[in-house]
Design a protein around this motif. Structure first.
Motif, PDB file in Angstrom:
ATOM      1  N   LYS A 408      -7.724  14.670  -4.370  1.00 19.89           N
ATOM      2  CA  LYS A 408      -7.860  13.957  -3.092  1.00 19.89           C
ATOM      3  C   LYS A 408      -8.010  12.443  -3.282  1.00 19.89           C
ATOM      4  O   LYS A 408      -7.909  11.693  -2.319  1.00 19.89           O
ATOM      5  N   ASP A 409      -8.241  11.989  -4.501  1.00 22.34           N
ATOM      6  CA  ASP A 409      -8.396  10.549  -4.738  1.00 22.34           C
ATOM      7  C   ASP A 409      -7.064   9.846  -5.046  1.00 22.34           C
ATOM      8  O   ASP A 409      -6.997   8.618  -5.099  1.00 22.34           O
ATOM      9  N   LEU A 410      -6.048  10.651  -5.288  1.00 26.01           N
ATOM     10  CA  LEU A 410      -4.734  10.083  -5.587  1.00 26.01           C
ATOM     11  C   LEU A 410      -4.276   9.179  -4.442  1.00 26.01           C
ATOM     12  O   LEU A 410      -4.435   9.509  -3.281  1.00 26.01           O
ATOM     13  N   ILE A 411      -3.692   8.030  -4.804  1.00 24.86           N
ATOM     14  CA  ILE A 411      -3.174   7.113  -3.771  1.00 24.86           C
ATOM     15  C   ILE A 411      -1.650   7.196  -3.795  1.00 24.86           C
ATOM     16  O   ILE A 411      -1.044   7.183  -4.868  1.00 24.86           O
ATOM     17  N   ILE A 412      -1.061   7.306  -2.626  1.00 25.31           N
ATOM     18  CA  ILE A 412       0.404   7.286  -2.569  1.00 25.31           C
ATOM     19  C   ILE A 412       0.820   6.067  -1.756  1.00 25.31           C
ATOM     20  O   ILE A 412       0.524   5.962  -0.571  1.00 25.31           O
ATOM     21  N   SER A 413       1.453   5.134  -2.423  1.00 21.71           N
ATOM     22  CA  SER A 413       1.819   3.881  -1.791  1.00 21.71           C
ATOM     23  C   SER A 413       3.320   3.684  -1.947  1.00 21.71           C
ATOM     24  O   SER A 413       3.840   3.719  -3.069  1.00 21.71           O
ATOM     25  N   GLY A 414       3.997   3.535  -0.829  1.00 23.22           N
ATOM     26  CA  GLY A 414       5.458   3.366  -0.891  1.00 23.22           C
ATOM     27  C   GLY A 414       6.120   4.535  -1.606  1.00 23.22           C
ATOM     28  O   GLY A 414       7.126   4.371  -2.290  1.00 23.22           O
ATOM     29  N   GLY A 415       5.513   5.719  -1.491  1.00 18.80           N
ATOM     30  CA  GLY A 415       6.096   6.910  -2.116  1.00 18.80           C
ATOM     31  C   GLY A 415       5.744   7.074  -3.588  1.00 18.80           C
ATOM     32  O   GLY A 415       6.083   8.083  -4.209  1.00 18.80           O
ATOM     33  N   MET A 441      -6.117   2.645   1.168  1.00 23.56           N
ATOM     34  CA  MET A 441      -6.421   2.312   2.563  1.00 23.56           C
ATOM     35  C   MET A 441      -5.158   2.591   3.382  1.00 23.56           C
ATOM     36  O   MET A 441      -4.068   2.134   3.003  1.00 23.56           O
ATOM     37  N   PRO A 442      -5.294   3.332   4.496  1.00 23.33           N
ATOM     38  CA  PRO A 442      -4.098   3.649   5.284  1.00 23.33           C
ATOM     39  C   PRO A 442      -3.352   2.382   5.693  1.00 23.33           C
ATOM     40  O   PRO A 442      -3.980   1.383   6.054  1.00 23.33           O
ATOM     41  N   ASP A 443      -2.031   2.441   5.616  1.00 25.38           N
ATOM     42  CA  ASP A 443      -1.231   1.262   5.940  1.00 25.38           C
ATOM     43  C   ASP A 443       0.072   1.724   6.588  1.00 25.38           C
ATOM     44  O   ASP A 443       0.724   2.649   6.077  1.00 25.38           O
ATOM     45  N   ALA A 444       0.411   1.081   7.705  1.00 28.08           N
ATOM     46  CA  ALA A 444       1.566   1.534   8.473  1.00 28.08           C
ATOM     47  C   ALA A 444       2.852   1.428   7.661  1.00 28.08           C
ATOM     48  O   ALA A 444       3.717   2.296   7.713  1.00 28.08           O
ATOM     49  N   GLU A 445       2.958   0.391   6.883  1.00 26.18           N
ATOM     50  CA  GLU A 445       4.211   0.170   6.157  1.00 26.18           C
ATOM     51  C   GLU A 445       4.294   0.993   4.868  1.00 26.18           C
ATOM     52  O   GLU A 445       5.297   1.623   4.570  1.00 26.18           O
ATOM     53  N   TRP A 446       3.223   0.998   4.096  1.00 30.92           N
ATOM     54  CA  TRP A 446       3.262   1.588   2.760  1.00 30.92           C
ATOM     55  C   TRP A 446       2.666   2.996   2.675  1.00 30.92           C
ATOM     56  O   TRP A 446       2.687   3.603   1.620  1.00 30.92           O
ATOM     57  N   GLY A 447       2.108   3.469   3.757  1.00 35.36           N
ATOM     58  CA  GLY A 447       1.390   4.748   3.685  1.00 35.36           C
ATOM     59  C   GLY A 447      -0.051   4.477   3.294  1.00 35.36           C
ATOM     60  O   GLY A 447      -0.978   4.683   4.054  1.00 35.36           O
ATOM     61  N   GLU A 505     -14.458   5.064   4.020  1.00 33.23           N
ATOM     62  CA  GLU A 505     -15.034   4.891   5.365  1.00 33.23           C
ATOM     63  C   GLU A 505     -15.360   3.423   5.633  1.00 33.23           C
ATOM     64  O   GLU A 505     -15.171   2.912   6.730  1.00 33.23           O
ATOM     65  N   ARG A 506     -15.856   2.745   4.604  1.00 32.59           N
ATOM     66  CA  ARG A 506     -16.192   1.329   4.765  1.00 32.59           C
ATOM     67  C   ARG A 506     -14.936   0.537   5.144  1.00 32.59           C
ATOM     68  O   ARG A 506     -14.962  -0.320   6.019  1.00 32.59           O
ATOM     69  N   LEU A 507     -13.825   0.866   4.492  1.00 33.36           N
ATOM     70  CA  LEU A 507     -12.572   0.171   4.801  1.00 33.36           C
ATOM     71  C   LEU A 507     -12.122   0.472   6.224  1.00 33.36           C
ATOM     72  O   LEU A 507     -11.701  -0.424   6.952  1.00 33.36           O
ATOM     73  N   ALA A 508     -12.248   1.746   6.600  1.00 35.92           N
ATOM     74  CA  ALA A 508     -11.820   2.130   7.949  1.00 35.92           C
ATOM     75  C   ALA A 508     -12.642   1.372   8.982  1.00 35.92           C
ATOM     76  O   ALA A 508     -12.114   0.908   9.992  1.00 35.92           O
ATOM     77  N   ALA A 509     -13.951   1.199   8.702  1.00 37.84           N
ATOM     78  CA  ALA A 509     -14.827   0.504   9.658  1.00 37.84           C
ATOM     79  C   ALA A 509     -14.410  -0.949   9.809  1.00 37.84           C
ATOM     80  O   ALA A 509     -14.439  -1.499  10.916  1.00 37.84           O
ATOM     81  N   THR A 510     -13.990  -1.585   8.717  1.00 42.86           N
ATOM     82  CA  THR A 510     -13.620  -2.995   8.821  1.00 42.86           C
ATOM     83  C   THR A 510     -12.304  -3.176   9.566  1.00 42.86           C
ATOM     84  O   THR A 510     -11.995  -4.242  10.046  1.00 42.86           O
ATOM     85  N   ARG A 511     -11.518  -2.093   9.637  1.00 35.06           N
ATOM     86  CA  ARG A 511     -10.224  -2.213  10.319  1.00 35.06           C
ATOM     87  C   ARG A 511     -10.328  -1.999  11.817  1.00 35.06           C
ATOM     88  O   ARG A 511      -9.423  -2.322  12.554  1.00 35.06           O
TER      89      ARG A 511
END
Ligand code: AMP
Length: 513
Positions: A408-415, A441-447, A505-511
């Motif tokens: 669950k910690d794996l990050i997928i960015s731009g595939g 961190m969730p991102d509309a462009e990169w996932g 969660e901290r990142l989500a709160a700042t967004r």
């Protein structure tokens, strides 16, 4: 077969040998330990507790922990070890789920009665003294008849999401773990000493089993936990000590040695073997630990579901600096321990070739019987005899396992897949960085975007530009963090594991607007 006879055996072999220490004070010889535990078994039975019943231990580290543990096993009961840092509401939930009948508690942890229990005993009370009063002849108290597959230790996983699950650990599981220590971790002699500087409710407490098998001394620091100066002092008086420590604790021990100007000879007087595991130990940190404290480290990888028994990176492999793959091995968790097989598999459970990344599976006699009253979770975790650990990694051709991350910690960015651990390893080689944790961190462009939380070394102030240049010099461009957060400390759970969920969660709160 059960673990209880191990105590009687040692009490016969070396009755007068020192067994349990409260700080530097001798608490019990092996004869006395057995007499206390047998006495408890007698009274538990007289009170109507039946083999298989559950007894909760919610207490600070204390020599009585081991008397209670073996007393419960002597009576055929299963123990539910509860982390001393849990909230009373979490404890009540565990007590109810485990259907525990009695609990032994440290009074400050449970000032009020835990709901649903028949009896709650303060371990420092006269009632506890009565229950644990020694019998004249431990051997005269019959050992409850138990089977290898019977429950010994009902361990609730820390559970970063949802309710904790009760991991059913049997007598066979623990016997296997105990014997495996001698094969994969270390030899133990009767005069040796183990110090409990980590919670006895977790793996550190289970290391009492191999140390009892060998008739060693069990030392509970007076502080009940970890204090580097105290441990060095204990080591001088009762050591050299062996202990289990999470990587953050090893780091603090090494910091202390460096700051106090203690050389390797001082470390050798104090410490025989420091077993580390439970969370990633970064290559830069173990190299420093070896440099400062010498060849007294062994790494293990396991989880509550196969306690302390997965892989081990031996003292020899940690030292073998002439080996062409030494650096890769330092960053690995070593090879499968003797009693288990380890496989890296695809989603269907098929073994993957060396170098390919997949989920880590473990099979062997140390693997849990299942989750308590939770057949769905059991069916998901145990398939055709293999434990699906939820860890992601790869094996090399020699069988060394390198963990990438929890799945669950794996990050997928731009595939592309990015394993935070790899980025953290690089950040930690920057001199001004003390700790680092990388999350997506969730991102509309990169996932997802890679974000690094960095704790600077005291007095250091690394800039994002410096860290970025450092990462670019060593990592593929797409893996480098797009954002840096300098923080004073990382959120960690009771065992010192970084809580990546909290960072996300901290990142989500700042967004949020
Ligand atoms: P627990 O069940 O609370 O002991 O947590 C077990 C988890 O801790 C494993 O599934 C791994 O994700 C992690 N872990 C245990 N040992 C190591 C290690 N030596 N290196 C890296 N992660 C580890």
């Amino acid at each position: 077969m059960s673990l209880a006879p191990l105590l009687l055996r040692m009490a016969r072999l070396q009755p007068d040998a020192p067994a349990l220490y409260d700080g530097t004070r001798l608490h019990a010889s092996y004869r006395e330990w057995a007499a206390h535990s047998a006495g408890l078994a007698l009274r538990l039975r007289a009170a109507g507790l039946q083999p298989g019943d559950r007894v909760l231990l919610f207490m600070h580290n204390h020599p009585r922990y081991l008397e209670l543990l073996w007393g419960a096993w002597w009576a055929g009961l299963a123990v539910v070890p509860v982390n001393a840092k849990l909230h009373p509401r979490e404890v009540a939930w565990i007590a109810a789920d485990a259907q525990a009948r009695w609990a032994f508690v440290s009074a400050d942890l449970a000032p009020d009665p835990v709901a649903g229990l028949e009896r709650q005993i303060d371990i420092a009370s006269a009632a506890a003294d009565e229950l644990l009063a020694p019998v004249a002849e431990a051997a005269a108290v019959p050992l409850a008849e138990r089977q290898p597959q019977d429950l010994a230790w009902l361990f609730y996983t820390s559970g970063t999401t949802g309710r904790p699950k009760g991991v059913m650990i049997t007598h066979r599981n623990l016997m296997t773990m105990g014997l495996g220590y001698f094969a994969d971790v270390d030899a133990i002699a009767a005069g040796d000493a183990i110090a409990y500087a980590a919670p006895m409710s977790h793996g550190a407490g289970l290391y009492a089993i191999p140390h009892l098998m060998a008739g060693a001394r069990h030392v509970v620091p007076a502080s009940g936990g970890f204090d580097a100066a105290e441990l060095f002092a204990l080591g001088r008086q009762l050591g050299p000590l062996s202990l289990f420590a999470a990587p953050t604790i090893v780091k603090r021990l090494v910091d202390h040695a460096e700051q106090a100007g203690l050389d390797e000879a001082a470390a050798a007087r104090g410490f025989k073997t420091i077993v580390y595991g439970g969370a990633p130990m970064y290559a830069a940190d173990i190299r420093r630990a070896l440099r400062v404290m010498g060849p007294r480290f062994v790494q293990i990888y396991g989880q509550g579901e196969t306690p302390m028994t997965g892989t081990a990176l031996s003292r020899h492999h940690l030292q073998d600096s002439g080996h062409p793959r030494h650096l890769a091995r330092l960053a690995s968790v070593g090879v499968a321990q003797t009693p288990v097989q380890v496989r890296v598999a695809d989603a269907a459970g098929r073994a993957l070739p060396p170098g390919e990344v997949g989920e880590v599976l473990v099979r062997g006699d140390s693997v849990m019987a299942g989750y308590w009253r939770n057949p769905e979770a059991t069916a998901a975790a145990l398939r055709e005899g293999w434990l699906w650990t939820g860890d992601v990694g790869c094996l090399d051709a020699d069988g060394f396992l390198t963990l990438k991350d929890r799945s669950k910690d794996l990050i997928i960015s731009g595939g592309s897949n990015i394993y935070p651990r790899e980025v953290e390893e690089v950040l930690l080689t920057w001199p001004g960085v003390a700790e680092a944790a990388v999350v997506g961190m969730p991102d509309a462009e990169w996932g997802e975007l890679v974000v690094a939380f960095v704790v600077p070394q005291p007095g250091a102030a690394p800039t994002p530009a410096q860290l970025d240049a450092h990462c670019l010099a060593q990592l593929a461009r797409f893996k480098r963090p797009r954002r840096y957060e300098l923080v004073d400390a990382l959120p960690k759970n009771h065992y010192g594991k970084v809580l990546k969920t909290a960072l996300r969660e901290r990142l989500a709160a700042t967004r949020r607007p």
